[in-house]
Write a protein that holds these residues in place. Structure first.
Motif, PDB file in Angstrom:
ATOM      1  N   ARG A 128      27.657  32.922  73.105  1.00 52.84           N
ATOM      2  CA  ARG A 128      28.306  34.005  73.837  1.00 52.84           C
ATOM      3  C   ARG A 128      27.213  34.854  74.491  1.00 52.84           C
ATOM      4  O   ARG A 128      26.504  35.603  73.805  1.00 52.84           O
ATOM      5  CB  ARG A 128      29.134  34.856  72.861  1.00 52.84           C
ATOM      6  N   ILE A 129      27.062  34.679  75.801  1.00 45.19           N
ATOM      7  CA  ILE A 129      26.018  35.381  76.563  1.00 45.19           C
ATOM      8  C   ILE A 129      26.709  36.191  77.648  1.00 45.19           C
ATOM      9  O   ILE A 129      27.495  35.651  78.427  1.00 45.19           O
ATOM     10  CB  ILE A 129      25.027  34.380  77.192  1.00 45.19           C
ATOM     11  N   VAL A 181      22.767  43.412  62.611  1.00 46.79           N
ATOM     12  CA  VAL A 181      21.366  43.367  63.053  1.00 46.79           C
ATOM     13  C   VAL A 181      21.345  43.313  64.574  1.00 46.79           C
ATOM     14  O   VAL A 181      22.005  42.474  65.186  1.00 46.79           O
ATOM     15  CB  VAL A 181      20.625  42.147  62.467  1.00 46.79           C
ATOM     16  N   ILE A 182      20.608  44.253  65.180  1.00 48.62           N
ATOM     17  CA  ILE A 182      20.453  44.267  66.644  1.00 48.62           C
ATOM     18  C   ILE A 182      18.975  44.044  66.947  1.00 48.62           C
ATOM     19  O   ILE A 182      18.121  44.832  66.515  1.00 48.62           O
ATOM     20  CB  ILE A 182      20.899  45.611  67.254  1.00 48.62           C
ATOM     21  N   SER A 183      18.693  42.961  67.659  1.00 51.45           N
ATOM     22  CA  SER A 183      17.300  42.630  67.970  1.00 51.45           C
ATOM     23  C   SER A 183      17.025  42.760  69.455  1.00 51.45           C
ATOM     24  O   SER A 183      17.777  42.258  70.286  1.00 51.45           O
ATOM     25  CB  SER A 183      16.994  41.199  67.521  1.00 51.45           C
ATOM     26  N   PRO A 216      29.081  41.031  59.099  1.00 54.31           N
ATOM     27  CA  PRO A 216      28.183  41.720  60.024  1.00 54.31           C
ATOM     28  C   PRO A 216      27.741  40.802  61.168  1.00 54.31           C
ATOM     29  O   PRO A 216      27.749  39.578  61.027  1.00 54.31           O
ATOM     30  CB  PRO A 216      26.997  42.112  59.139  1.00 54.31           C
ATOM     31  N   TYR A 217      27.360  41.426  62.272  1.00 53.50           N
ATOM     32  CA  TYR A 217      27.009  40.681  63.475  1.00 53.50           C
ATOM     33  C   TYR A 217      25.512  40.687  63.735  1.00 53.50           C
ATOM     34  O   TYR A 217      24.817  41.649  63.429  1.00 53.50           O
ATOM     35  CB  TYR A 217      27.721  41.282  64.689  1.00 53.50           C
ATOM     36  N   PHE A 218      25.063  39.591  64.345  1.00 54.47           N
ATOM     37  CA  PHE A 218      23.702  39.514  64.854  1.00 54.47           C
ATOM     38  C   PHE A 218      23.798  39.586  66.377  1.00 54.47           C
ATOM     39  O   PHE A 218      24.353  38.690  67.014  1.00 54.47           O
ATOM     40  CB  PHE A 218      23.034  38.215  64.401  1.00 54.47           C
ATOM     41  N   ILE A 219      23.289  40.669  66.935  1.00 54.38           N
ATOM     42  CA  ILE A 219      23.396  40.938  68.370  1.00 54.38           C
ATOM     43  C   ILE A 219      21.984  40.989  68.961  1.00 54.38           C
ATOM     44  O   ILE A 219      21.099  41.658  68.415  1.00 54.38           O
ATOM     45  CB  ILE A 219      24.130  42.271  68.620  1.00 54.38           C
ATOM     46  N   VAL A 220      21.796  40.263  70.055  1.00 49.07           N
ATOM     47  CA  VAL A 220      20.490  40.240  70.712  1.00 49.07           C
ATOM     48  C   VAL A 220      20.617  40.914  72.080  1.00 49.07           C
ATOM     49  O   VAL A 220      21.567  40.658  72.818  1.00 49.07           O
ATOM     50  CB  VAL A 220      19.982  38.787  70.873  1.00 49.07           C
ATOM     51  N   VAL A 221      19.654  41.770  72.394  1.00 46.35           N
ATOM     52  CA  VAL A 221      19.605  42.412  73.713  1.00 46.35           C
ATOM     53  C   VAL A 221      18.360  41.892  74.425  1.00 46.35           C
ATOM     54  O   VAL A 221      17.232  42.069  73.952  1.00 46.35           O
ATOM     55  CB  VAL A 221      19.584  43.953  73.595  1.00 46.35           C
ATOM     56  N   ALA A 223      19.184  26.555  65.524  1.00 44.81           N
ATOM     57  CA  ALA A 223      20.040  25.862  64.557  1.00 44.81           C
ATOM     58  C   ALA A 223      20.420  26.781  63.401  1.00 44.81           C
ATOM     59  O   ALA A 223      21.525  26.707  62.865  1.00 44.81           O
ATOM     60  CB  ALA A 223      19.313  24.629  64.021  1.00 44.81           C
ATOM     61  N   THR A 224      19.493  27.663  63.013  1.00 40.54           N
ATOM     62  CA  THR A 224      19.716  28.530  61.847  1.00 40.54           C
ATOM     63  C   THR A 224      20.619  29.698  62.188  1.00 40.54           C
ATOM     64  O   THR A 224      21.568  29.999  61.460  1.00 40.54           O
ATOM     65  CB  THR A 224      18.365  29.080  61.323  1.00 40.54           C
ATOM     66  N   LEU A 225      20.322  30.376  63.292  1.00 36.72           N
ATOM     67  CA  LEU A 225      21.062  31.603  63.594  1.00 36.72           C
ATOM     68  C   LEU A 225      21.094  31.908  65.087  1.00 36.72           C
ATOM     69  O   LEU A 225      20.309  32.717  65.581  1.00 36.72           O
ATOM     70  CB  LEU A 225      20.432  32.794  62.833  1.00 36.72           C
ATOM     71  N   PRO A 226      22.019  31.282  65.842  1.00 34.90           N
ATOM     72  CA  PRO A 226      22.229  31.771  67.206  1.00 34.90           C
ATOM     73  C   PRO A 226      22.908  33.138  67.111  1.00 34.90           C
ATOM     74  O   PRO A 226      23.617  33.413  66.135  1.00 34.90           O
ATOM     75  CB  PRO A 226      23.149  30.724  67.830  1.00 34.90           C
ATOM     76  N   ALA A 227      22.664  33.995  68.081  1.00 35.82           N
ATOM     77  CA  ALA A 227      23.268  35.338  68.045  1.00 35.82           C
ATOM     78  C   ALA A 227      24.790  35.249  68.188  1.00 35.82           C
ATOM     79  O   ALA A 227      25.305  34.348  68.857  1.00 35.82           O
ATOM     80  CB  ALA A 227      22.693  36.183  69.175  1.00 35.82           C
ATOM     81  N   ASP A 228      25.503  36.172  67.548  1.00 37.37           N
ATOM     82  CA  ASP A 228      26.953  36.284  67.769  1.00 37.37           C
ATOM     83  C   ASP A 228      27.223  36.730  69.204  1.00 37.37           C
ATOM     84  O   ASP A 228      28.239  36.387  69.793  1.00 37.37           O
ATOM     85  CB  ASP A 228      27.562  37.297  66.789  1.00 37.37           C
TER      86      ASP A 228
END
Length: 206
Positions: A182-183, A95-97, A5-10, A126-131
Motif C-alpha cells: 500500500r503506497i 512504528v513510524i519510520s 499496531p501499524y508500521f508506517i513509512v514516510v 520479506a520480513t516486514l513490508p510497511a502497512d
C-alpha cells in the motif's frame, strides 16, 4: 481503522516535510490514546552512525559498500533486541519510520544495479513490508530551496540534478518493487495542514 499496531513509512526527498508530518501523525495517534514510536534511517545504531559519516564526506566508500551498509543498518533496525521495529510492534507501539527500503532503491539506483540493491533488501521486504508507505512528493526545486534555507552543511545527494534523479527513481522503485504494497503519493507542495489531513485520511483506511 483496524487494530494495528501499524508500521508506517514516510518517504520523500529531503525538504519534503517528512519530520513535520511524522510529528503530526504521532500527535494524531497519541490523541487517540495509542502509543507511537518514531524512528528513522539511517538509525542511531553503530551501523547508522557510520553511514552518516559517509554522507557527510568524513569517510569514503565504494557506492556498493554504501548500499550494503544501508541494507545492514536496516537489518539492525528490524531485529535489534531493544530498539528494533519488530520489538516495538510486539510491545504494542505503532512504528513510524522516516525512510525504509524504497529509499535505498531510489538513492542508490543511479550508482549501483537496482536489482542488486533490491536483493540486498529482500530480507526486510520479506520480513516486514510497511502497512502503509507515504511518499511526500515535492518538486525537486522546492526541495532544494528548503534544504538551502536550513543553512546546514549539504550531504551527498543534495544537488538539484541528484534530487530530480532520486524523485524519478522513487517512482520507478514503487512501480517495479512495490507490488502488493500500500503506497500512497501525497502532494507535499500543499499547505502543511492539508498534507497532515490527507495522511490521517489514509491512516483511517487501514
Amino acid at each position: 481503522m483496524g487494530n494495528g499496531p501499524y508500521f508506517i513509512v514516510v518517504e520523500g526527498l529531503d525538504g519534503s516535510g517528512k519530520t513535520t508530518q511524522i510529528e503530526h501523525l504521532r500527535d494524531y495517534f497519541q490523541a487517540r490514546g495509542e502509543a507511537c514510536y518514531l524512528t528513522a534511517e539511517p538509525t542511531d545504531l553503530p551501523t547508522g552512525k557510520f553511514i552518516r559519516r559517509v554522507l557527510r564526506g568524513q569517510e569514503h566508500v565504494d557506492p556498493r559498500t554504501l548500499a550494503a551498509l544501508f541494507a545492514a543498518d536496516r537489518v539492525e533496525h528490524l531485529f535489534h533486541a531493544t530498539e528494533g521495529i519488530l520489538t516495538k510492534l510486539a510491545a504494542g507501539y505503532h512504528v513510524i519510520s522516516s525512510r525504509y527500503y524504497f529509499s535505498s532503491l531510489a538513492y542508490q539506483s543511479e550508482y549501483v544495479d537496482p536489482a542488486w540493491v533490491a536483493n540486498l533488501n529482500r530480507l526486510a521486504k520479506a520480513t516486514l513490508p510497511a502497512d502503509l508507505t507515504l511518499f511526500l512528493d515535492l518538486d525537486p526545486a522546492v526541495s532544494m530551496q528548503r534544504i538551502t534555507g536550513r543553512g546546514e552543511g549539504s550531504e551527498l545527494y543534495e544537488t538539484l540534478e541528484k534530487l530530480r534523479q532520486v524523485r524519478e527513481d522513487f517512482h520507478r522503485a514503487f512501480a517495479v518493487y512495490g507490488q502488493g504494497e500500500r503506497i500512497v503519493v501525497v502532494d507535499a507542495g500543499d499547505a502543511e495542514g492539508r498534507v497532515a489531513e490527507r495522511i490521517v485520511a489514509e491512516i483511517q483506511k487501514l
